[in-house]
Each structure stands twice: as structure tokens, then as C-alpha cells.
Design a protein around this motif. Sequence first.
Motif, mmCIF file in Angstrom:
data_model
loop_
_atom_site.group_PDB
_atom_site.id
_atom_site.type_symbol
_atom_site.label_atom_id
_atom_site.label_comp_id
_atom_site.label_asym_id
_atom_site.label_seq_id
_atom_site.Cartn_x
_atom_site.Cartn_y
_atom_site.Cartn_z
ATOM 1 N N PRO A 157 1.022 -1.398 -0.016
ATOM 2 C CA PRO A 157 0.045 -0.044 -0.048
ATOM 3 C C PRO A 157 0.869 1.321 0.032
ATOM 4 O O PRO A 157 0.473 2.268 -0.772
ATOM 5 N N LEU A 158 1.901 1.370 0.751
ATOM 6 C CA LEU A 158 2.874 2.464 0.672
ATOM 7 C C LEU A 158 3.415 2.658 -0.649
ATOM 8 O O LEU A 158 3.692 3.767 -1.157
ATOM 9 N N ARG A 159 3.976 1.545 -1.228
ATOM 10 C CA ARG A 159 4.430 1.706 -2.524
ATOM 11 C C ARG A 159 3.576 2.259 -3.679
ATOM 12 O O ARG A 159 3.909 3.399 -4.284
ATOM 13 N N ASP A 160 2.405 1.768 -3.375
ATOM 14 C CA ASP A 160 1.248 2.040 -4.413
ATOM 15 C C ASP A 160 1.202 3.661 -4.219
ATOM 16 O O ASP A 160 0.760 4.652 -4.986
ATOM 17 N N ALA A 161 0.783 4.262 -2.904
ATOM 18 C CA ALA A 161 0.672 5.645 -2.628
ATOM 19 C C ALA A 161 1.887 6.615 -2.997
ATOM 20 O O ALA A 161 1.574 7.636 -3.661
ATOM 21 N N LEU A 162 2.899 5.902 -2.823
ATOM 22 C CA LEU A 162 4.141 6.905 -3.235
ATOM 23 C C LEU A 162 4.088 6.914 -4.840
ATOM 24 O O LEU A 162 4.376 8.125 -5.498
ATOM 25 N N GLU A 181 15.897 5.503 2.544
ATOM 26 C CA GLU A 181 16.412 6.272 1.372
ATOM 27 C C GLU A 181 16.786 5.527 0.343
ATOM 28 O O GLU A 181 16.306 5.668 -0.883
ATOM 29 N N ALA A 182 18.007 4.339 0.370
ATOM 30 C CA ALA A 182 18.136 3.773 -0.661
ATOM 31 C C ALA A 182 17.028 3.021 -1.355
ATOM 32 O O ALA A 182 17.090 2.737 -2.475
ATOM 33 N N GLU A 183 16.374 2.305 -0.448
ATOM 34 C CA GLU A 183 15.142 1.513 -0.991
ATOM 35 C C GLU A 183 14.429 2.478 -1.999
ATOM 36 O O GLU A 183 13.900 1.956 -3.029
#
Length: 811
Positions: free
Chosen positions: A490-495, A579-581
Motif C-alpha cells: 500500500p505504501l509503494r502504491d501511494a508513493l 532512502e536507498a530503498e
Amino acid sequence: MRAIAVAVPVPGIGALTYAVPDEFPDPPVGARVLVPLGPRTVTGVRLGSDTCLTPAAGADGPGDLKALVDVLDREPFLPPDVVALAVWVADYYACGVGEAIATAMPPRAWVESERHAAITEAGEARLLTERGARREALEQLSGGRIVSVGSLARRAKGIQGVLAGLEADGLVTLTRPLKGNADASRTIRVAMLTAQGTEAVDEEVARLGARQQQALDLLRGAPDGLSIAALADEDIPSESISRLARLGLVTIERRRVERMPFDTASDRITRMPVIALTEEQQAAVGALVERASRRTYHAALLHGVTGSGKTEIYLRLAREVQQSGRGVLLMVPEIALTPAAAAIFRAAFGQRVAIQHSGLSDGERYDQWHRIRRGDVDVVVGTRSAVFTPLARLGLIVVDEEHDGSYKQEESPRYHGRDVAVVRARSAGALIVLGSATPSLESYHNAQNGRYELIALKRRVLDRPMADVTIVDMRAEYASEGPDVILSAPLRDALTSRLDRQEQAIVLLNRRGFATVVFCRQCGETFECPNCSVSLTVHKAAGRARCHYCNYSMAVPRACAKCLGPYLEQLGFGTERVEAEIRALFPGARVGRVDRDTIRRRGAIAGLLARFAARELDVLVGTQMIAKGHDFPRVTLVGVISADVGLGLADFRAAERTFQLLTQVAGRSGRGEIAGQAVVQTLYPNHYSIRHARQQDYTAFYEDELKFRRAMRYPPAVALINVVVKSKTRQAAMQDAEAIAVALRAPGLGTWTVLGPAPAPLGRLKGEHRAQLFVKGTHRTSMRKALLTVLEGMPEVRRRTIVDVDPMSVL
Ligand code: ADP
Ligand code: ZN
């Protein structure tokens, strides 16, 4: 003989008593004096006569007081109300009064050496014609010896008067100013036309060199003069100016200039002017202005949700108070993190604002302090130590983000800036406003029981909705995505959608570094700090494994220290890894990071925040530093990685801190026109601090948390003193702590309870073992008195013991 109480800047020492020799005038309270202390001579500050008088160290009794060596100020150096406040702090927080006074002092106020006397030629010539004490003094100095007045005074009583007489007759010189007491202002040289220069006729001018003519021309256009540096910029060498000065056409004077501590980077953060207050803001300003006009002590808790426009209220209230001729103190948790506050107040009050915080250089702090002391300032913006500001006629103190742990100083004097501010407001007859979206349990409790007036702002400005908070259960995420996932689906999608729409995001993880544990797969060994009982954190960019408590570091190990095997694994992650991710997942995104590792350099944080505000960055990754007070209207997403970082800690404030952090960081989202979202990852989705943060329901959290504090007897249900004993071995630390506990439990002593001792959660810190005990009860004063009496009986243990009254953190 007159006796005065003096505070000397030596840890753990109370007020000392000294005699004032007859030749000195009475130093007023707050004046600096030079006093003998053991073999040394030190600067002290005169305290009020109500301060308890104890004989000076080494004196045989009250009748045999040591005499002070010099009086440095005729007028109070520290304002008497600030002296009284420092005395209160020393008493309440159980520290030496000199430590508290030192906190209130500007740089370069402590004189490091005393006055010296030297004989003049005339003195040598007159030596044999003098008699008595004058002769003796001259003899001591004869042959060109320079002798400290203090050492002369130790040999001959009343020598100061004798020396003053000899100085008046030109027979000796007394060195002034004293080292450290020198005027440390910065000056520049400024050239100005004289009357003769202004009236110089053409033929006179024509005789001058070209550069000199040019200089006269420039100076004609500058009635206030031009600095030598500014003229040099116009290619006019200083010799030309000197020549003009010799001709009488120009004067050169030294002018004092302020060193300006303002971060110009934060000036880039511009705000939209506020046209009309919301109804809630209007009501709050109206009520507070009325309270301020009473000119008596009044305390209000301004509980306003994030984005409800509290700053605007402070600003309008401050203007009212300033116009009524009184001073305003605005306290913020960390100026480096809220440069906007200073910038906003500076925009509103211009030259009448000063800034006080420890991040300034000595020179800047010196200038700011003396501007305030001279009365050139009406508004002071500062961090906790600004509570001791020498601002006169205080009418208003605002403590913004009053819940913030940075207000507590974690070294002696262990004072809480907010609580001291309340005491100061009370004695100044001022209004104090404590503002927060997530008030501390203590302050809300005080509002509930009527000690503070509660003023609430329940809505965001312009009816903007609160951010919508999504909780991601990381247990389910690990089951479906594997154990290494850092950013949930969900966080990846939101980003992704924010980056697509060119909106901004903040990603928070309250743990810095790349990996938090280095672990050997072959033998199970982990790399721990040799000084502290914590594991080392890997900082990849720096190539070091570092202790976050004592700063010990080593190169990132390649082989196990125990079995020498090469099978090392790095577990856990911090902001550097996040940050790296993000960079790996979103190669096109412009990512910045804010934590203690990236902002070592002064001004770095203001620069990063300004770039983010100017939308030169898309994503800001950071620790709790990015959760505080910032107002970035284009941020529509906040991601929280591991919301529960703090919940595992053995600290009674863990739930409160988690709730505050989540609510505050979610409050950074959706402050502009577009609604905001927060995605919170956690392993404990049902913990009450996380549930209530999701609803952004402060009162529900407060009630649950207060139940817990009452059941477990923690503040605000009781008063708490934390006592930590340090020693070389764990056993010794425990034994000493046990002795304190036993003494405090003596029957009939009081009604408090003593918990412990137990090894502190951080059992070893900076090479010392630590044992801890708690004193809990309802009567703080008698608890503290009993504890200090017990410690007085064991002075050697006292030196290794930390007494923390109203602790914020008990690790
Ligand atoms: P808080 O400190 O309560 O979280 P701020 O004081 O930072 O909130 O205000 C949030 C934003 O709302 C700021 O950008 C501020 O300029 C703006 N603002 C404040 N009051 C008003 C108002 N009455 N009308 C429109 N905007 C406002
Ligand atoms: Zn360490």
C-alpha cells in the motif's frame, strides 16, 4: 561586615557566602563578583539575600568568611528576576545553583582571570618615600612583577583600597578589562564626511587623487557613512581614506554591528498572508487577548489539531502584547527544525526580534543576549534555555509544541523548559500559552483539573479535512511479501501515485543508519558497543558501525570477532536504508534525507527543508525531526515505516510518544488544497496508541493513557524522581543504589514509595554500569528533600548519582 550569597559555576555546589570588604560598594543582586574558591579565583553571581547562606568552602565559620576579590558590575548583569528563576530551578531540580545560573548567562560572561597589578616608573621612583600599606604594596610589585590582586589581598587585608589609591596617583596600573570580560561585540570601521569634507570647494577637491575624489563622491551620497569594506569593494584602498582623514575631510569611527544568526535559507519558506481568521481562531485570539490585558498570571492550553492555524494566533496575540508595551517570549522545541517560526516572527516584528538557542555561535549568542538586555528587543524566539532570557516586562510566553521532549534538558540542570516557563510567567504576572495538537499528559491533566484554561481548535483552517490514515499490518505483509519487505504494497502504491501527480511525500522512520544489528550466522555473535549495552548500527555511506549513545565507531566488520567466520549478516534497518530503498524503487524521484547523520553541518537542515518547500525534492525521508511543526502545503502523503519503534522501550511514556509522533507526522499531510493521506506500517495494529492515532482522537487516547498511568502510578498521577547510580561494576552500582533505597524507606520518613533498585534498561552506558531506582509519591518537595538529605550523607556516591526530577525518559 556585610555578607552576600554567591553562585559559582561549579557543578553540585550550593550558594556560598562571602564577605564584602569595606572598600567595595554593595554589589546588587545579579552582579558578577570575583571570589576565591579553594586555590582558584572564579566569577560568581550575587544572589538575593533570601537565598540560604552557607559558609564558603574552607571557611572556619560564619565569623571567618572569605572576602570577595572584586566587584565586576555596578548594575545587575543578570536581571534579578532571572536570578530568582535560576535559584528556583536549582532547588526544584536538585542541582547546584551555579549550574542553573550558568544556563542563564551569555557567552564570555565568566571572567577567567582576575585583575593584575603592576608598578609604574613613577611608582618605582616613589617607593622609598611611601609608608605603611602603600609602601608594602609597592614593594610587592617592585622589579616589574605583575601580581594578581587576589594574591595580594590574601597577604594584606584591605589591599584593594590601597591599590585604588596608588592607581589614582599613577604609581600602579591595574589591568582592565579582565580576560573574558572584554566587550566581545564585533565592530567595523566606517568613514563619514566631516563638515569640512562636506563643504570642500571644487578646487580643493581637484587637488586630490582620483581615488580620493571618488571616495568623497560616494560619501556625499551616504550621510550615515560607508564601511571601509564597502569602499574597498569600489576599489578604494583604505590608504586613500586614511589620507582624507589626515586632511580632515573624513572621520573614521568604529561602529558596533550585530552578528546575524538568522538562517537565510528559511527566508525562502514564504507563507500566504492570512486574510481572515477562522471562527475558532477568532474566538481563541479574543479570549487570549482578554487574558493578556489582565496583566496577571494566567495559563492556557491551546489544544488545536494539526493545521488549525496556531501560529497565526500566536502572532496576533504577540502583536497585541507588544503594542501594550510588554515583552513576548516564543519558545519552540528546536530552532533548527522550525526555522519557519523565527522567520515568521522576524517578518512581523523586524528588528525588534532576537533569537536565542544553543546552535548559534558564541559571538551571535553574545550579541543577541546583549541586545535583549539593553532593551532593543520586544520579542524573543528561542529554545528551552531562552526561558532565562533577560527580556524585561514579560507580558506573554508561548510554548509551542509544548509536549515535545526537547524541552527537557538531559544533563544537569535537568530542567523542563515548559515547566520553568510556567514558573516564570507566574512570577512575572504574564500570560502563558501552551500550544500543541497532542498535549502532554501533564498539561492536559492540568487543563482538566482547572489549573490551565483549555482552548480548543477542533478543525483545520478552511475546513480542510484531516489526513486519512491507513494502518498496514506488517505481519500480513511479511506473510505475503517475504520477511525483507521495507515498503509495504500500500505504501509503494501511494508513493507511485504521488510521484505521478507531482505531489510530495514524507517517509518517517524513527531510527537512523543502514542496518541496526550485525550478526554472525555461524556462531550467533552480535557486534555490541564496548562501552554500552547496545548493538552497533551500520552507517553505509560512512563505512562505519557506530554506537548511538557514546559515538564509538569501528570500520564495518567483515569477519566475526569471535569465530572469525565471514558469514556476517546485517539485520534491521534505519533511515539510510529506507532512502536507498526508495531510490531503487523510484529512480526518477528526487529524494532527501533528514536525520542526525545528514545534518551535522550547521544550516544543513534549513537548506534541505527549504529545498523541499521549494519543491526541488519529491520525497523527504527522516527521523522524528521531520514530524515537527513544518508546514509544506504540497505534501499529500506521509508514510510511517515501523510505527512501533518506540513501543518496545521500557519507558512509561512509550505509548504517549508513539501517539504524538504518529499524530504529528500524519498532520504534515494534506495541509494545502489537496486532501492528505497517511500510511502507517506496524506490527501492533491494535495497540491503543496506534488505534487512536489512526482516528486522530486525542481525548480517547488521553483517557486510556491516564488509566494506565493511574494503575501503574506514573505521572501525572504521581510525582516521580528517577535516581541513577553509576559505577565501575554492576554490583557496586546496585549496592550503592540499594543503600539509597533503604535509607529512603526508613519508617516514618514519608509516604512515598521507592521502586528498585534495578539495573537500568541501558545497563551499561559509556563504560559505566548503571542502577536505577524510582521515588513515587504525591509530595514532590518532601521526596526531593529526603533524597537530598540521604545523598548528603554519602558524598562519594552523590558524585556518581543522577537525580532526575520529573524525568522525560527513564532509560
Ligand atoms: P498548526 O501550527 O496549528 O499546525 P499552522 O499555524 O502551521 O497550523 O497553520 C497551517 C496553515 O494554515 C499555514 O499555512 C497557515 O498560513 C494557514 N492558515 C492559518 N490560518 C489561516 C486562515 N485563517 N485562513 C487561511 N489559512 C490559514
Ligand atoms: Zn556506546
